[in-house]
Design a protein around this motif. Structure first.
Motif, PDB file in Angstrom:
ATOM      1  N   ILE A  75       4.082   8.650   7.301  1.00 33.00           N
ATOM      2  CA  ILE A  75       3.090   8.247   6.297  1.00 33.00           C
ATOM      3  C   ILE A  75       1.886   7.622   7.014  1.00 33.00           C
ATOM      4  O   ILE A  75       2.016   7.113   8.136  1.00 33.00           O
ATOM      5  N   ASP A  76       0.728   7.690   6.357  1.00 30.38           N
ATOM      6  CA  ASP A  76      -0.463   7.143   7.019  1.00 30.38           C
ATOM      7  C   ASP A  76      -1.051   5.950   6.273  1.00 30.38           C
ATOM      8  O   ASP A  76      -2.187   5.554   6.525  1.00 30.38           O
ATOM      9  N   ASN A  77      -0.271   5.368   5.349  1.00 28.74           N
ATOM     10  CA  ASN A  77      -0.758   4.150   4.678  1.00 28.74           C
ATOM     11  C   ASN A  77      -1.004   3.072   5.730  1.00 28.74           C
ATOM     12  O   ASN A  77      -0.215   2.937   6.673  1.00 28.74           O
ATOM     13  N   ARG A  78      -2.056   2.271   5.551  1.00 27.31           N
ATOM     14  CA  ARG A  78      -2.213   1.102   6.403  1.00 27.31           C
ATOM     15  C   ARG A  78      -1.154   0.086   5.972  1.00 27.31           C
ATOM     16  O   ARG A  78      -0.988  -0.165   4.776  1.00 27.31           O
ATOM     17  N   ILE A  79      -0.417  -0.446   6.947  1.00 30.62           N
ATOM     18  CA  ILE A  79       0.674  -1.359   6.603  1.00 30.62           C
ATOM     19  C   ILE A  79       0.335  -2.751   7.125  1.00 30.62           C
ATOM     20  O   ILE A  79      -0.132  -2.906   8.256  1.00 30.62           O
ATOM     21  N   TYR A  80       0.521  -3.767   6.291  1.00 32.45           N
ATOM     22  CA  TYR A  80       0.201  -5.144   6.676  1.00 32.45           C
ATOM     23  C   TYR A  80       1.213  -6.083   6.059  1.00 32.45           C
ATOM     24  O   TYR A  80       2.057  -5.676   5.246  1.00 32.45           O
ATOM     25  N   ASN A  81       1.162  -7.327   6.499  1.00 31.58           N
ATOM     26  CA  ASN A  81       2.059  -8.358   5.968  1.00 31.58           C
ATOM     27  C   ASN A  81       1.199  -9.527   5.510  1.00 31.58           C
ATOM     28  O   ASN A  81       0.723 -10.314   6.321  1.00 31.58           O
TER      29      ASN A  81
END
Ligand SMILES: CC(C)(COP(=O)(O)OP(=O)(O)OC[C@H]1O[C@@H](n2cnc3c(N)ncnc32)[C@H](O)[C@@H]1OP(=O)(O)O)[C@@H](O)C(=O)NCCC(=O)NCCS
Length: 189
Positions: free
Chosen positions: A146-152
């Motif tokens: 997947i190419d979603n930007r992932i953050y916390n």
């Protein structure tokens, strides 16, 4: 599925099994920041008071041979936030087979058992990270990058990607995977 593939309920792991699982994980990832004792403690206590939906209980798929684990996949519930909505995914981690038992279908067995929870409607998705080398292994089983930007959003640097491996992947079965930024709402796994 091998006859000795077992579902371990992480709400109640017996101490001897916690020790042998920690032994397998520590031997596969000797450089992990988690010590053997921390792994044992995590297996015994992390999910003891899980109070979420019963069918999404935290579990591990484990292949046992003469009582000893030779393959493992952890699959625990994790609420993540896509634009506009939260969703509880199955968080897959700790996928491994004992080095002397690789190439015998055990890795496929524990991952397929994890992905089956999507096909059975328990989780809408299984979400995980992995290294490029293993991408084909998971793609063969129906997962995709997947190419979603992932953050916390809870991290000191909320913009940083909490995953550290090369790619994020999802097994979605027949479900539509959301587009847009994805807040893991906690550290990577
Ligand atoms: C990944 C892992 C669990 C695979 O377990 P395994 O029991 O050896 O895998 P299987 O025997 O079920 O292999 C099934 C298929 O995956 C393929 N495969 C296994 N490792 C692979 C790799 N690194 N790259 C590409 N394909 C791979 C096998 O060739 C086989 O395909 P085939 O049946 O078409 O020949 C194992 O290699 C392992 O424990 N690795 C170290 C731990 C690790 O890094 N895990 C995280 C992965 S993100």
């Amino acid at each position: 599925m091998p006859a000795d593939l077992q579902v371990v309920d992480l709400r109640s792991v017996e101490p001897p099994l916690a020790e042998s699982l920690a032994g397998l994980l520590s031997s596969v990832w000797p450089d992990s920041s988690q010590t053997f004792d921390e792994r044992v403690a995590g297996l015994l206590h992390d999910w003891k008071s899980y109070a979420g939906p019963a069918q999404q209980f935290p579990r591990a798929f484990v292949v046992l041979e003469e009582g000893q684990p030779i393959a493992h996949a952890g699959l625990v519930p994790r609420e993540v936030r896509a634009p506009g909505h939260a969703v509880t995914v199955g968080a897959l981690g700790g996928v491994c087979a004992r080095p002397d038992r690789r190439g015998q279908g055990l890795g496929v067995a524990v991952v397929q058992a994890s992905f089956a929870l999507v096909d059975e409607g328990v989780f809408p998705y299984v979400l995980f990270q992995n290294y490029r080398d293993y991408q084909p292994f998971y793609e063969k089983l129906g997962a995709r990058v997947i190419d979603n930007r992932i953050y916390n959003s809870l991290a000191e640097d909320p913009q940083a990607n909490p995953f550290w491996a090369d790619v994020a992947m999802v097994y979605a079965g027949g479900n539509d995977w959301p587009e847009g930024d994805l807040d893991l709402g906690g550290p990577g796994y």
